[in-house]
Design a protein around this motif. Sequence first.
Motif, PDB file in Angstrom:
ATOM      1  N   ARG A  29       0.878  -1.159   0.000  1.00 16.79           N
ATOM      2  CA  ARG A  29       0.000   0.000   0.000  1.00 16.79           C
ATOM      3  C   ARG A  29       0.918   1.211   0.000  1.00 16.79           C
ATOM      4  NH1 ARG A  29      -3.270  -0.273   5.070  1.00 16.79           N
ATOM      5  NH2 ARG A  29      -1.587  -1.624   5.753  1.00 16.79           N
ATOM      6  N   VAL A  30       0.704   2.102  -0.949  1.00 17.08           N
ATOM      7  CA  VAL A  30       1.660   3.178  -1.194  1.00 17.08           C
ATOM      8  C   VAL A  30       1.044   4.537  -0.896  1.00 17.08           C
ATOM      9  CG1 VAL A  30       3.118   4.301  -2.918  1.00 17.08           C
ATOM     10  CG2 VAL A  30       2.819   1.811  -2.978  1.00 17.08           C
ATOM     11  N   ILE A  31       1.749   5.320  -0.093  1.00 16.52           N
ATOM     12  CA  ILE A  31       1.420   6.733   0.077  1.00 16.52           C
ATOM     13  C   ILE A  31       2.267   7.484  -0.936  1.00 16.52           C
ATOM     14  CG2 ILE A  31       1.399   8.698   1.650  1.00 16.52           C
ATOM     15  CD1 ILE A  31       1.559   6.483   3.944  1.00 16.52           C
ATOM     16  N   ALA A  32       1.624   7.986  -1.976  1.00 14.46           N
ATOM     17  CA  ALA A  32       2.318   8.702  -3.042  1.00 14.46           C
ATOM     18  C   ALA A  32       2.233  10.190  -2.736  1.00 14.46           C
ATOM     19  CB  ALA A  32       1.679   8.384  -4.390  1.00 14.46           C
ATOM     20  N   ALA A  33       3.367  10.779  -2.397  1.00 11.65           N
ATOM     21  CA  ALA A  33       3.400  12.172  -1.949  1.00 11.65           C
ATOM     22  C   ALA A  33       4.134  13.054  -2.952  1.00 11.65           C
ATOM     23  CB  ALA A  33       4.082  12.254  -0.586  1.00 11.65           C
ATOM     24  N   ALA A  34       3.564  14.198  -3.245  1.00  9.17           N
ATOM     25  CA  ALA A  34       4.188  15.182  -4.133  1.00  9.17           C
ATOM     26  C   ALA A  34       3.355  16.458  -4.085  1.00  9.17           C
ATOM     27  CB  ALA A  34       4.288  14.647  -5.564  1.00  9.17           C
ATOM     28  N   ARG A  35       3.849  17.482  -4.757  1.00  9.40           N
ATOM     29  CA  ARG A  35       3.119  18.751  -4.764  1.00  9.40           C
ATOM     30  C   ARG A  35       1.922  18.728  -5.716  1.00  9.40           C
ATOM     31  NH1 ARG A  35       7.805  22.910  -6.057  1.00  9.40           N
ATOM     32  NH2 ARG A  35       8.320  21.175  -7.457  1.00  9.40           N
ATOM     33  N   ARG A  36       2.031  17.995  -6.827  1.00  7.80           N
ATOM     34  CA  ARG A  36       0.994  18.035  -7.866  1.00  7.80           C
ATOM     35  C   ARG A  36      -0.059  16.956  -7.615  1.00  7.80           C
ATOM     36  NH1 ARG A  36       4.892  18.097 -13.050  1.00  7.80           N
ATOM     37  NH2 ARG A  36       5.901  16.519 -11.743  1.00  7.80           N
ATOM     38  N   LEU A  37      -1.122  17.360  -6.947  1.00 13.56           N
ATOM     39  CA  LEU A  37      -2.148  16.413  -6.524  1.00 13.56           C
ATOM     40  C   LEU A  37      -2.855  15.759  -7.707  1.00 13.56           C
ATOM     41  CD1 LEU A  37      -3.652  15.146  -4.142  1.00 13.56           C
ATOM     42  CD2 LEU A  37      -5.212  17.109  -4.192  1.00 13.56           C
ATOM     43  N   ASP A  38      -3.025  16.489  -8.803  1.00 15.41           N
ATOM     44  CA  ASP A  38      -3.741  15.922  -9.943  1.00 15.41           C
ATOM     45  C   ASP A  38      -3.031  14.699 -10.498  1.00 15.41           C
ATOM     46  OD1 ASP A  38      -1.656  17.624 -10.766  1.00 15.41           O
ATOM     47  OD2 ASP A  38      -2.589  17.999 -12.717  1.00 15.41           O
ATOM     48  N   LYS A  39      -1.706  14.753 -10.580  1.00 13.77           N
ATOM     49  CA  LYS A  39      -0.949  13.607 -11.077  1.00 13.77           C
ATOM     50  C   LYS A  39      -1.013  12.432 -10.102  1.00 13.77           C
ATOM     51  CE  LYS A  39       2.230  16.120 -14.078  1.00 13.77           C
ATOM     52  NZ  LYS A  39       1.830  15.429 -15.315  1.00 13.77           N
ATOM     53  N   ALA A  44      -3.430   7.159  -8.283  1.00 12.59           N
ATOM     54  CA  ALA A  44      -4.278   6.464  -7.314  1.00 12.59           C
ATOM     55  C   ALA A  44      -5.474   5.799  -7.993  1.00 12.59           C
ATOM     56  CB  ALA A  44      -4.752   7.441  -6.242  1.00 12.59           C
ATOM     57  N   SER A  45      -5.966   6.408  -9.072  1.00 13.01           N
ATOM     58  CA  SER A  45      -7.105   5.821  -9.775  1.00 13.01           C
ATOM     59  C   SER A  45      -6.741   4.508 -10.450  1.00 13.01           C
ATOM     60  CB  SER A  45      -7.655   6.811 -10.809  1.00 13.01           C
ATOM     61  OG  SER A  45      -6.745   6.984 -11.890  1.00 13.01           O
ATOM     62  N   ARG A  46      -5.449   4.314 -10.730  1.00 11.15           N
ATOM     63  CA  ARG A  46      -4.989   3.055 -11.330  1.00 11.15           C
ATOM     64  C   ARG A  46      -4.902   1.941 -10.296  1.00 11.15           C
ATOM     65  NH1 ARG A  46       0.572   4.699 -13.995  1.00 11.15           N
ATOM     66  NH2 ARG A  46       0.699   2.432 -14.207  1.00 11.15           N
ATOM     67  N   TYR A  47      -4.758   2.318  -9.036  1.00 12.13           N
ATOM     68  CA  TYR A  47      -4.608   1.333  -7.957  1.00 12.13           C
ATOM     69  C   TYR A  47      -5.570   1.672  -6.819  1.00 12.13           C
ATOM     70  CZ  TYR A  47      -0.289   0.267 -10.462  1.00 12.13           C
ATOM     71  OH  TYR A  47       0.618  -0.085 -11.432  1.00 12.13           O
ATOM     72  N   PRO A  48      -6.872   1.524  -7.055  1.00 13.44           N
ATOM     73  CA  PRO A  48      -7.850   1.876  -6.022  1.00 13.44           C
ATOM     74  C   PRO A  48      -7.650   1.052  -4.758  1.00 13.44           C
ATOM     75  CG  PRO A  48      -8.863   0.626  -7.821  1.00 13.44           C
ATOM     76  CD  PRO A  48      -7.494   0.978  -8.275  1.00 13.44           C
ATOM     77  N   ASP A  49      -7.787   1.738  -3.634  1.00 15.29           N
ATOM     78  CA  ASP A  49      -7.644   1.122  -2.311  1.00 15.29           C
ATOM     79  C   ASP A  49      -6.221   0.628  -2.033  1.00 15.29           C
ATOM     80  OD1 ASP A  49     -10.414   1.480  -1.819  1.00 15.29           O
ATOM     81  OD2 ASP A  49     -10.847  -0.342  -2.956  1.00 15.29           O
ATOM     82  N   GLN A  50      -5.286   1.043  -2.885  1.00 14.64           N
ATOM     83  CA  GLN A  50      -3.900   0.625  -2.664  1.00 14.64           C
ATOM     84  C   GLN A  50      -2.929   1.790  -2.682  1.00 14.64           C
ATOM     85  OE1 GLN A  50      -2.604  -2.428  -5.381  1.00 14.64           O
ATOM     86  NE2 GLN A  50      -0.687  -2.784  -4.299  1.00 14.64           N
ATOM     87  N   VAL A  51      -3.259   2.862  -3.402  1.00 14.53           N
ATOM     88  CA  VAL A  51      -2.407   4.045  -3.456  1.00 14.53           C
ATOM     89  C   VAL A  51      -3.163   5.223  -2.873  1.00 14.53           C
ATOM     90  CG1 VAL A  51      -1.235   5.706  -4.942  1.00 14.53           C
ATOM     91  CG2 VAL A  51      -1.037   3.259  -5.417  1.00 14.53           C
ATOM     92  N   LEU A  52      -2.558   5.877  -1.895  1.00 19.49           N
ATOM     93  CA  LEU A  52      -3.119   7.067  -1.274  1.00 19.49           C
ATOM     94  C   LEU A  52      -2.382   8.290  -1.806  1.00 19.49           C
ATOM     95  CD1 LEU A  52      -4.894   8.432   0.965  1.00 19.49           C
ATOM     96  CD2 LEU A  52      -2.932   8.116   2.500  1.00 19.49           C
ATOM     97  N   ALA A  53      -3.091   9.199  -2.448  1.00 27.42           N
ATOM     98  CA  ALA A  53      -2.495  10.436  -2.964  1.00 27.42           C
ATOM     99  C   ALA A  53      -2.388  11.446  -1.829  1.00 27.42           C
ATOM    100  CB  ALA A  53      -3.345  10.993  -4.099  1.00 27.42           C
ATOM    101  N   LEU A  54      -1.185  11.969  -1.634  1.00 27.87           N
ATOM    102  CA  LEU A  54      -0.948  12.922  -0.541  1.00 27.87           C
ATOM    103  C   LEU A  54      -0.220  14.144  -1.087  1.00 27.87           C
ATOM    104  CD1 LEU A  54      -1.010  13.481   2.569  1.00 27.87           C
ATOM    105  CD2 LEU A  54       1.277  12.477   2.650  1.00 27.87           C
ATOM    106  N   GLN A  55      -0.910  15.269  -1.112  1.00 21.41           N
ATOM    107  CA  GLN A  55      -0.256  16.498  -1.560  1.00 21.41           C
ATOM    108  C   GLN A  55       0.739  16.950  -0.503  1.00 21.41           C
ATOM    109  OE1 GLN A  55      -2.823  19.928  -2.340  1.00 21.41           O
ATOM    110  NE2 GLN A  55      -1.484  20.488  -4.049  1.00 21.41           N
ATOM    111  N   LEU A  56       1.984  17.124  -0.914  1.00 21.56           N
ATOM    112  CA  LEU A  56       3.039  17.420   0.055  1.00 21.56           C
ATOM    113  C   LEU A  56       4.183  18.160  -0.607  1.00 21.56           C
ATOM    114  CD1 LEU A  56       3.991  16.851   3.017  1.00 21.56           C
ATOM    115  CD2 LEU A  56       5.249  14.898   2.087  1.00 21.56           C
ATOM    116  N   ASP A  57       4.573  19.262   0.007  1.00 19.54           N
ATOM    117  CA  ASP A  57       5.800  19.968  -0.367  1.00 19.54           C
ATOM    118  C   ASP A  57       6.804  19.687   0.743  1.00 19.54           C
ATOM    119  OD1 ASP A  57       7.883  21.687  -0.931  1.00 19.54           O
ATOM    120  OD2 ASP A  57       6.645  23.485  -1.093  1.00 19.54           O
ATOM    121  N   VAL A  58       7.815  18.870   0.459  1.00 17.60           N
ATOM    122  CA  VAL A  58       8.736  18.455   1.521  1.00 17.60           C
ATOM    123  C   VAL A  58       9.506  19.624   2.106  1.00 17.60           C
ATOM    124  CG1 VAL A  58       8.954  16.117   0.570  1.00 17.60           C
ATOM    125  CG2 VAL A  58      10.641  17.873  -0.063  1.00 17.60           C
ATOM    126  N   ALA A  59       9.597  20.725   1.356  1.00 15.31           N
ATOM    127  CA  ALA A  59      10.327  21.900   1.844  1.00 15.31           C
ATOM    128  C   ALA A  59       9.521  22.716   2.855  1.00 15.31           C
ATOM    129  CB  ALA A  59      10.741  22.788   0.675  1.00 15.31           C
TER     130      ALA A  59
END
Length: 252
Positions: A29-39, A44-59
């Motif tokens: 189960r993957v938390i996919a974090a990045a600034r661009r939430l749309d991507k 996440a739509s390709r892996y429902p219930d397995q990939v969590l989209a997390l908008q995040l700016d690490v800086a």
Amino acid sequence: MTAPIAFVTGASSGFGLATAVRLAEEGYRVIAAARRLDKLETLASRYPDQVLALQLDVADRAMVKRAIAELPADYAEVDVLVNNAGLALGLAPAQGASLDDWQTMIDTNCLGLAAVTHAILPGMVARNRGQIINIGSIAGDYAYPGGNVYGASKAFVHQFSLNLKADLFGTAIRVSCIEPGLAGGSEFSQVRFKGDEGKASGLYQGTTPLTPEDIAGTVAWLTSLPSHVNINVIEMMPVCQAPSALAIHRKS
């Protein structure tokens, strides 16, 4: 048995996207974090219930702290952290470089990586399980003209990884640093040259560089190793690249 959880930064493109996909296909189960939430939502739509989209700016330290503290309960216990978010800006010599670009690279490549690690590591230690995989670069080991702060920031990633392992001595937590050389198939060069496609594509002319899938495969290999095995550093180059002799400028 509950599927393990991976947290991947910079997951909207390049190494991070390929790593998120590979780990999802490996059963994480993957938390996919990045600034661009749309991507991320597309992923996440390709892996429902397995990939969590997390908008995040690490800086953004406050954003990092809040986002990780507020992870859903079923994603909160991170088993594998892949610190991939990072960038290079410019290729000018130090005396002509932009201080703002230097600040952005330090904030993202050093402080951002440290902030995410700082937020996730205590939980790993409390559970006495976990793996941290930091994405460095051969630029942290081999100097080149224009590498200045980018190379220095990746040297930080290398040394921080080793020092983390030293601090975690006596625990079951593993730490590795992957250091790729020339790599294509990502937005790295477009970002470095601020959208100048000519400069970006010129770097790869006549070469067969590493691909994001090569890096993702290496991440997956590290996670597959027996729990008693720790790989400290992996240095990767395409066959077309080599650690060559130091450059010498000769007066005419």
